[in-house]
Design a protein around this motif. Structure first.
Motif, PDB file in Angstrom:
ATOM      1  N   TYR A   3       0.834  -1.185   0.000  1.00  0.00           N
ATOM      2  CA  TYR A   3       0.000   0.000   0.000  1.00  0.00           C
ATOM      3  C   TYR A   3       0.875   1.244   0.000  1.00  0.00           C
ATOM      4  CZ  TYR A   3      -4.523  -2.235   0.748  1.00  0.00           C
ATOM      5  OH  TYR A   3      -5.673  -2.967   0.587  1.00  0.00           O
ATOM      6  N   CYS A   4       0.409   2.257  -0.701  1.00  0.00           N
ATOM      7  CA  CYS A   4       1.083   3.554  -0.705  1.00  0.00           C
ATOM      8  C   CYS A   4       0.616   4.337   0.531  1.00  0.00           C
ATOM      9  CB  CYS A   4       0.742   4.312  -1.977  1.00  0.00           C
ATOM     10  SG  CYS A   4       1.429   5.970  -2.038  1.00  0.00           S
ATOM     11  N   CYS A   9      -3.239   9.612  -2.982  1.00  0.00           N
ATOM     12  CA  CYS A   9      -2.934   8.792  -4.154  1.00  0.00           C
ATOM     13  C   CYS A   9      -4.222   8.205  -4.745  1.00  0.00           C
ATOM     14  CB  CYS A   9      -1.975   7.673  -3.759  1.00  0.00           C
ATOM     15  SG  CYS A   9      -1.491   6.606  -5.132  1.00  0.00           S
ATOM     16  N   ASN A  10      -4.324   8.179  -6.076  1.00  0.00           N
ATOM     17  CA  ASN A  10      -5.524   7.681  -6.745  1.00  0.00           C
ATOM     18  C   ASN A  10      -5.633   6.162  -6.725  1.00  0.00           C
ATOM     19  OD1 ASN A  10      -6.442  10.242  -7.464  1.00  0.00           O
ATOM     20  ND2 ASN A  10      -5.128  10.291  -9.279  1.00  0.00           N
ATOM     21  N   ASN A  11      -4.483   5.473  -6.668  1.00  0.00           N
ATOM     22  CA  ASN A  11      -4.492   4.006  -6.646  1.00  0.00           C
ATOM     23  C   ASN A  11      -3.378   3.538  -5.711  1.00  0.00           C
ATOM     24  OD1 ASN A  11      -4.740   1.293  -7.078  1.00  0.00           O
ATOM     25  ND2 ASN A  11      -3.954   1.330  -9.186  1.00  0.00           N
ATOM     26  N   ARG A  12      -3.728   3.243  -4.470  1.00  0.00           N
ATOM     27  CA  ARG A  12      -2.718   2.986  -3.432  1.00  0.00           C
ATOM     28  C   ARG A  12      -2.227   1.542  -3.421  1.00  0.00           C
ATOM     29  NH1 ARG A  12      -4.858   5.856   1.991  1.00  0.00           N
ATOM     30  NH2 ARG A  12      -2.669   5.601   2.560  1.00  0.00           N
ATOM     31  N   LYS A  13      -2.900   0.633  -4.147  1.00  0.00           N
ATOM     32  CA  LYS A  13      -2.488  -0.764  -4.162  1.00  0.00           C
ATOM     33  C   LYS A  13      -1.427  -0.981  -5.235  1.00  0.00           C
ATOM     34  CE  LYS A  13      -6.917  -2.574  -2.495  1.00  0.00           C
ATOM     35  NZ  LYS A  13      -8.036  -3.500  -2.778  1.00  0.00           N
ATOM     36  N   ASN A  14      -0.338  -1.651  -4.854  1.00  0.00           N
ATOM     37  CA  ASN A  14       0.776  -1.888  -5.769  1.00  0.00           C
ATOM     38  C   ASN A  14       1.258  -3.327  -5.665  1.00  0.00           C
ATOM     39  OD1 ASN A  14       1.883   0.986  -6.805  1.00  0.00           O
ATOM     40  ND2 ASN A  14       1.123   1.200  -4.704  1.00  0.00           N
ATOM     41  N   CYS A  21       5.392   3.784  -5.742  1.00  0.00           N
ATOM     42  CA  CYS A  21       3.986   3.684  -6.118  1.00  0.00           C
ATOM     43  C   CYS A  21       3.828   3.968  -7.607  1.00  0.00           C
ATOM     44  CB  CYS A  21       3.164   4.667  -5.286  1.00  0.00           C
ATOM     45  SG  CYS A  21       1.407   4.672  -5.718  1.00  0.00           S
ATOM     46  N   GLN A  22       3.115   3.079  -8.290  1.00  0.00           N
ATOM     47  CA  GLN A  22       2.937   3.239  -9.740  1.00  0.00           C
ATOM     48  C   GLN A  22       2.009   4.397 -10.088  1.00  0.00           C
ATOM     49  OE1 GLN A  22       1.199  -0.448 -11.111  1.00  0.00           O
ATOM     50  NE2 GLN A  22      -0.371  -0.450  -9.505  1.00  0.00           N
ATOM     51  N   ALA A  23       1.243   4.888  -9.105  1.00  0.00           N
ATOM     52  CA  ALA A  23       0.297   5.974  -9.374  1.00  0.00           C
ATOM     53  C   ALA A  23       0.857   7.349  -9.033  1.00  0.00           C
ATOM     54  CB  ALA A  23      -0.994   5.748  -8.593  1.00  0.00           C
ATOM     55  N   CYS A  24       1.578   7.469  -7.869  1.00  0.00           N
ATOM     56  CA  CYS A  24       2.014   8.801  -7.444  1.00  0.00           C
ATOM     57  C   CYS A  24       3.526   8.927  -7.261  1.00  0.00           C
ATOM     58  CB  CYS A  24       1.309   9.205  -6.154  1.00  0.00           C
ATOM     59  SG  CYS A  24       1.854   8.291  -4.688  1.00  0.00           S
TER      60      CYS A  24
END
Length: 557
Positions: A3-4, A9-14, A21-24
């Motif tokens: 988790y981020c 963050c828009n998508n906290r699961k990685n 984090c792939q989103a932020c």
């Protein structure tokens, strides 16, 4: 899954293999050490912190891959919240006790999400395995005397650690106590701990926090008030908020919901909860000493009856051996089977009743069941076993035992036991099963038996018994929406026993449904609230419903 930590963050699961984090773009390895695994507490908008389970991938061999708890403050722009959060971190770093979560010196730190100036205040602490006591109550039911004395000692020892450092917990309650698998209790949530000048902040939990604490005037004894309220919850299985209070003293009326404990222990819990701080124990050492003395006194009281118990147990063994002997069995005279055994089972029932009055439910249960071995139609033992089942909140067991008492009572013309069992069984049928029709049939049978009871028992006693039958009949008809029959029986119940608070409360609810004058409704409501009666859980619910009606209509007692 990682988790981020960035709440924006828009998508906290990685995926686990990523470092950022792939989103932020925020680093997933927090402080180069911790990875978030999952939420331990679902996000709550009103709560200032988030709680996560994290894996520790630090340098120490002991920590490598271990699970810990990460607490994150959501706001960095509130000075009071930041101060309390840092204060919790310092307190947990100072203290070393098995009943307090361990925090290492570097357990507090701040991090900033990628491309953000916002600081997230973080605290990593030991993960405590086990159930909090609020969950424990749901799964296991209320505690008994031995557990209460043990837990009182444990929690007080933890408070002693805090108070010796001039610290006040300020939020002691069942949900902030965890029972580890080894039986050790641990206090959690030190976010409200007060240091030094405790009385400057209004903080705590309704129902548990002391009156002076809620007005910003906390003292060390404020924790003792919360300790007492916590044990009321543990011993009754109900929140302290559910109990009525005495008008003059402000003390809650709770004891009838904890028949499993000695009056000595109940007195001490009331002392802890005294509304006036100066009348509570002065310090933790006094509580520790008092709890030890209580254990000794309760043990001594039980021991004083040991000789009688040993005598009866010895006699039981002799009789059992006598019965079991094939050589002697044909020689047992008829009069032993006819006279000795029935007398003997009554003796065992009486011993069981003494144990029940002393809150020794396990021993009481043993003697009642032993009495039934000698006489399977001992209705009084079935009735008492039903009461034990109710105390343990095993209502299915209670209904079975009450039915056995009803079926067995005619063998000895024990009409009072039959009616008492009918009253109790009908309560459960109406309250738990919603089965008013069967309850009405049973209660009418009970009314038919009253003529037999009047020949044996005093007039005042029989009036109270008959009043309860009419109260339960009124309740059953009320559930069936037959308001005329319900009103008729409830008024009969009150005429027979004006102090029948459950009947007054039910009548108050009924009068809200049918046309009636305001004065009559007000009088019945006042009777419902003012007459003391907390024997059954439904009564307290009815009192609270009447209070809610008064509050809604703006009335004041």
């Amino acid at each position: 899954m990682n988790y981020c930590i960035n709440s924006q963050c828009n998508n906290r699961k990685n995926p686990e293999e990523l470092d950022f984090c792939q989103a932020c773009g925020t680093a997933l390895l927090i402080e180069n050490r911790y990875r978030i695994v999952r939420y331990l507490r679902q996000p709550q908008p009103a709560h200032p912190t988030k709680i996560f389970e994290v894996e520790d991938w630090g340098m120490g061999l002991e920590d490598w891959g271990s699970l810990k708890v990460l607490k994150v403050l959501k706001y960095d722009n509130n000075p009071d919240l930041v101060r309390l959060f840092k204060q919790e971190a310092r307190v947990l770093m100072w203290l070393r006790h098995p009943g307090i979560p361990r925090v290492e010196p570097n357990g507090y730190f701040t991090v900033s999400p990628h491309k953000s100036s916002k600081q997230l205040h973080c605290l990593v602490m030991e993960k405590i395995e086990g159930e909090n006591l609020e969950e424990w109550l749901i799964n296991h039911g209320k505690i008994y005397q031995d557990e209460a004395l043990d837990w009182l000692q444990q929690i007080t020892e933890i408070l002693d650690q805090l108070h010796s450092q001039n610290l006040l917990h300020r939020d002691l309650k069942p949900s902030n106590l965890i029972l580890r698998p080894n039986g050790q209790l641990t206090v959690i949530d030190f976010g409200t701990v007060g240091v030094g000048d405790w009385g400057t902040t209004k903080i705590g939990s309704l129902g548990y926090s002391a009156p002076e604490q809620m007005t910003g005037e906390a003292v060390l004894q404020s924790d003792f008030f919360a300790l007492g309220r916590t044990f009321v919850h543990l011993l009754t299985g109900q929140s302290p908020m559910n109990f009525p209070t005495e008008g003059k003293t402000g003390k809650i009326i709770w004891r009838n919901y904890a028949p499993q404990i000695s009056p000595l222990l109940a007195d001490f819990i009331d002392e802890l909860m005294n509304p006036i701080p100066q009348r509570r124990p002065k310090h933790t050492r006094f509580i520790l000493k008092k709890s030890k003395e209580l254990s000794e006194k309760i043990a001594a009281k039980t021991k004083s009856k040991t000789q009688i118990k040993l005598y009866w147990k010895f006699l039981v063994l002799i009789l059992m051996g006598f019965i079991g002997s094939r050589l002697l069995l044909p020689k047992i005279p008829f009069f032993i089977q006819t006279w000795i055994f029935p007398t003997f089972d009554k003796k065992l029932t009486n011993i069981g009743f003494e144990q029940y009055q002393n809150s020794n439910l396990g021993k009481a249960e043993f003697y009642y069941k032993l009495a039934l071995k000698f006489n399977p139609e001992n209705a009084a033992s079935y009735l008492q076993l039903g009461l034990i089942c109710e105390t343990r909140q095993d209502f299915g067991c209670a209904k079975t035992e009450y039915q056995q008492a009803i079926d067995s009572a005619p063998a000895r013309n024990n009409y009072y036991v039959a009616v008492a069992a009918i009253n109790n069984l009908s309560r459960l049928q109406i309250w738990l099963d919603g089965n008013s029709e069967i309850a009405i049939n049973n209660l009418n049978l009970g009314l038919q038996l009253m003529s037999e009871i009047r020949q044996t028992y005093p007039f005042d006693f029989t009036k109270r018994v008959e009043s309860n039958l009419h109260k339960n009949l009124g309740w059953a008809y009320f559930q069936k929406l037959n308001y005329s029959q319900a009103q008729s029986h409830l008024k009969k119940a009150i005429k027979l026993n004006y102090e029948n608070a459950p009947a007054q409360c039910l009548l108050a609810q009924l009068l809200e449904k049918v046309p009636t004058d305001v004065d009559s409704l007000t009088k019945v409501r006042q009777n419902c609230i003012n007459i003391k009666s907390t024997q059954n859980p439904e009564t307290n619910t009815w009192k609270n419903l009447v209070r809610q009606s008064l509050q809604t209509e703006g009335e004041k007692l």
